[in-house]
Design a protein around this motif. Structure first.
Motif, PDB file in Angstrom:
ATOM      1  N   GLY A  99      -1.951   8.236   0.851  1.00  0.00           N
ATOM      2  CA  GLY A  99      -3.253   7.960   1.456  1.00  0.00           C
ATOM      3  C   GLY A  99      -3.877   6.699   0.909  1.00  0.00           C
ATOM      4  O   GLY A  99      -3.790   6.420  -0.292  1.00  0.00           O
ATOM      5  N   VAL A 100      -4.483   5.935   1.784  1.00  0.00           N
ATOM      6  CA  VAL A 100      -5.139   4.683   1.425  1.00  0.00           C
ATOM      7  C   VAL A 100      -6.549   4.699   1.984  1.00  0.00           C
ATOM      8  O   VAL A 100      -6.755   4.963   3.174  1.00  0.00           O
ATOM      9  CB  VAL A 100      -4.364   3.466   1.987  1.00  0.00           C
ATOM     10  N   ASP A 105      -3.983   1.627  -3.613  1.00  0.00           N
ATOM     11  CA  ASP A 105      -4.424   2.853  -2.944  1.00  0.00           C
ATOM     12  C   ASP A 105      -5.660   2.633  -2.076  1.00  0.00           C
ATOM     13  O   ASP A 105      -6.293   3.589  -1.640  1.00  0.00           O
ATOM     14  CB  ASP A 105      -4.696   3.962  -3.966  1.00  0.00           C
ATOM     15  N   CYS A 106      -6.015   1.374  -1.829  1.00  0.00           N
ATOM     16  CA  CYS A 106      -7.149   1.119  -0.944  1.00  0.00           C
ATOM     17  C   CYS A 106      -6.969  -0.221  -0.237  1.00  0.00           C
ATOM     18  O   CYS A 106      -6.275  -1.103  -0.724  1.00  0.00           O
ATOM     19  CB  CYS A 106      -8.469   1.139  -1.721  1.00  0.00           C
ATOM     20  N   ARG A 107      -7.559  -0.318   0.930  1.00  0.00           N
ATOM     21  CA  ARG A 107      -7.577  -1.582   1.680  1.00  0.00           C
ATOM     22  C   ARG A 107      -9.001  -2.127   1.588  1.00  0.00           C
ATOM     23  O   ARG A 107      -9.954  -1.483   2.022  1.00  0.00           O
ATOM     24  CB  ARG A 107      -7.180  -1.345   3.137  1.00  0.00           C
ATOM     25  N   LYS A 142       0.816  -1.209   0.000  1.00  0.00           N
ATOM     26  CA  LYS A 142       0.000   0.000   0.000  1.00  0.00           C
ATOM     27  C   LYS A 142       0.855   1.266   0.000  1.00  0.00           C
ATOM     28  O   LYS A 142       1.895   1.327   0.658  1.00  0.00           O
ATOM     29  CB  LYS A 142      -0.931   0.003   1.216  1.00  0.00           C
ATOM     30  N   ASN A 143       0.394   2.249  -0.740  1.00  0.00           N
ATOM     31  CA  ASN A 143       1.090   3.535  -0.822  1.00  0.00           C
ATOM     32  C   ASN A 143       0.503   4.477   0.225  1.00  0.00           C
ATOM     33  O   ASN A 143      -0.314   5.356  -0.083  1.00  0.00           O
ATOM     34  CB  ASN A 143       0.946   4.111  -2.235  1.00  0.00           C
ATOM     35  N   TYR A 144       0.941   4.321   1.462  1.00  0.00           N
ATOM     36  CA  TYR A 144       0.374   5.102   2.545  1.00  0.00           C
ATOM     37  C   TYR A 144       0.797   6.573   2.494  1.00  0.00           C
ATOM     38  O   TYR A 144       0.144   7.421   3.097  1.00  0.00           O
ATOM     39  CB  TYR A 144       0.772   4.489   3.892  1.00  0.00           C
ATOM     40  N   ASP A 145       1.878   6.878   1.793  1.00  0.00           N
ATOM     41  CA  ASP A 145       2.303   8.275   1.674  1.00  0.00           C
ATOM     42  C   ASP A 145       1.249   9.118   0.959  1.00  0.00           C
ATOM     43  O   ASP A 145       1.072  10.305   1.259  1.00  0.00           O
ATOM     44  CB  ASP A 145       3.637   8.364   0.909  1.00  0.00           C
ATOM     45  N   GLU A 152     -10.332   2.928   2.745  1.00  0.00           N
ATOM     46  CA  GLU A 152     -10.864   1.624   3.141  1.00  0.00           C
ATOM     47  C   GLU A 152     -12.232   1.456   2.510  1.00  0.00           C
ATOM     48  O   GLU A 152     -13.055   2.369   2.536  1.00  0.00           O
ATOM     49  CB  GLU A 152     -10.971   1.549   4.665  1.00  0.00           C
TER      50      GLU A 152
END
Length: 280
Positions: free
Chosen positions: A209-210, A233-235, A204-207, A212
């Motif tokens: 934003g991800v 880009d999403c969980r 995931k690219n948390y930098d 849900e």
């Protein structure tokens, strides 16, 4: 890092020694070993361990079952061929300083130059393809294109060898041709998507934003379809529904990944869940 030898590598080695001589073969072995060792150093530098090195009839490969992020995949893939090119350039520079060294080092320089440039070609399963795959986000269409190019490149090498048989045939050409064609023909879409499952979507690219989200999907949907719904880009959380819209199972991405990696991608998720329930 252990070194293993494929049984077919031995007769190929004998043929190469007979054709090019022991010195040229030994220089190639050193160049390939340096290539793989630099892959290992790059992997260690990025925090990943590396597995055993397997010597194959056409070269060597180092196994790494870890999930690599995109940047690490590019760096690790570049490390091997760039190291070969550096060793080649350093060796060639000695020819200017000590001209007498040419006859003793030319095989080493040519081996490194050839291996370095060859591995940068963007066709599967070479390092060049790994770099392109990482930079393009491991898209299945790109994987197919790189595999198709691998087959084309293998056929081209075979044709060049046949044409050159009348003058000065190069025995390494059919070896490389068989390697490229076999590697890409035996690969299939499932292999591409399994690789896709273990890289881009689950890193995931948390930098940036991800988000849900919950996805409702039919129990008749195949695993391949579900895999393509997973994005970096999403969980995702999956709710599996029957024909009446009733939820029969709830799965997170990690659970879904385990199913994707354990069953054929044309399996229906409902059948997979029921089978797993019966055989925990």
């Amino acid at each position: 890092m252990k070194l293993k030898i494929h049984p077919l590598a031995i007769p190929i080695a004998v043929l190469l020694i007979w054709k090019f001589g022991f010195v040229a073969f030994f220089c190639s072995v050193i160049a390939v070993t340096l290539h793989e060792y630099c892959h290992k150093l790059a992997a260690s530098g990025r925090g990943y361990g590396a597995g055993d090195v397997l010597w194959l009839p056409y070269g060597a490969v180092i196994y790494n079952e870890k999930i690599l992020d995109k940047t690490s995949n590019v760096i690790i893939a570049l490390a091997g061929p760039l190291a070969n090119l550096v060793f080649s350039l350093v060796t060639i520079s000695f020819w200017w300083i000590i001209p007498e060294s040419f006859s003793y080092t030319k095989d080493f320089a040519y081996a490194n130059l050839g291996i370095g440039l060859f591995n940068l070609i963007p066709v599967c399963p070479l390092d060049g393809a790994r770099i392109v795959s990482a930079l393009t986000g491991y898209r299945p269409k790109v994987q197919k294109a790189l595999r198709a190019l691998g087959v084309v490149a293998g056929i081209a090498l075979a044709v060049v060898y046949v044409v050159s048989m009348k003058t000065s045939p190069n025995f390494t050409l059919p070896v490389m041709a068989v390697f490229l064609i076999t590697a890409n023909v035996t690969d299939n879409e499932s292999n591409d998507l399994h690789y896709f499952a273990n890289t881009s979507p689950l890193v995931k690219n948390y930098d940036n934003g991800v988000v849900e989200k919950t996805i409702y999907i039919s129990d008749k949907a195949v695993l391949k379809r579900i895999l393509l719904l997973i994005k970096p880009d999403c969980r995702c959380y999956f709710k599996i529904v029957d024909d009446y819209g009733e939820v029969i199972a709830r799965l997170d991405e990690e659970e879904m990944k385990n199913y994707i990696n354990s069953f054929a991608l044309n399996e229906k998720i409902g059948e997979v869940i029921r089978r797993n329930y019966r055989n925990p």
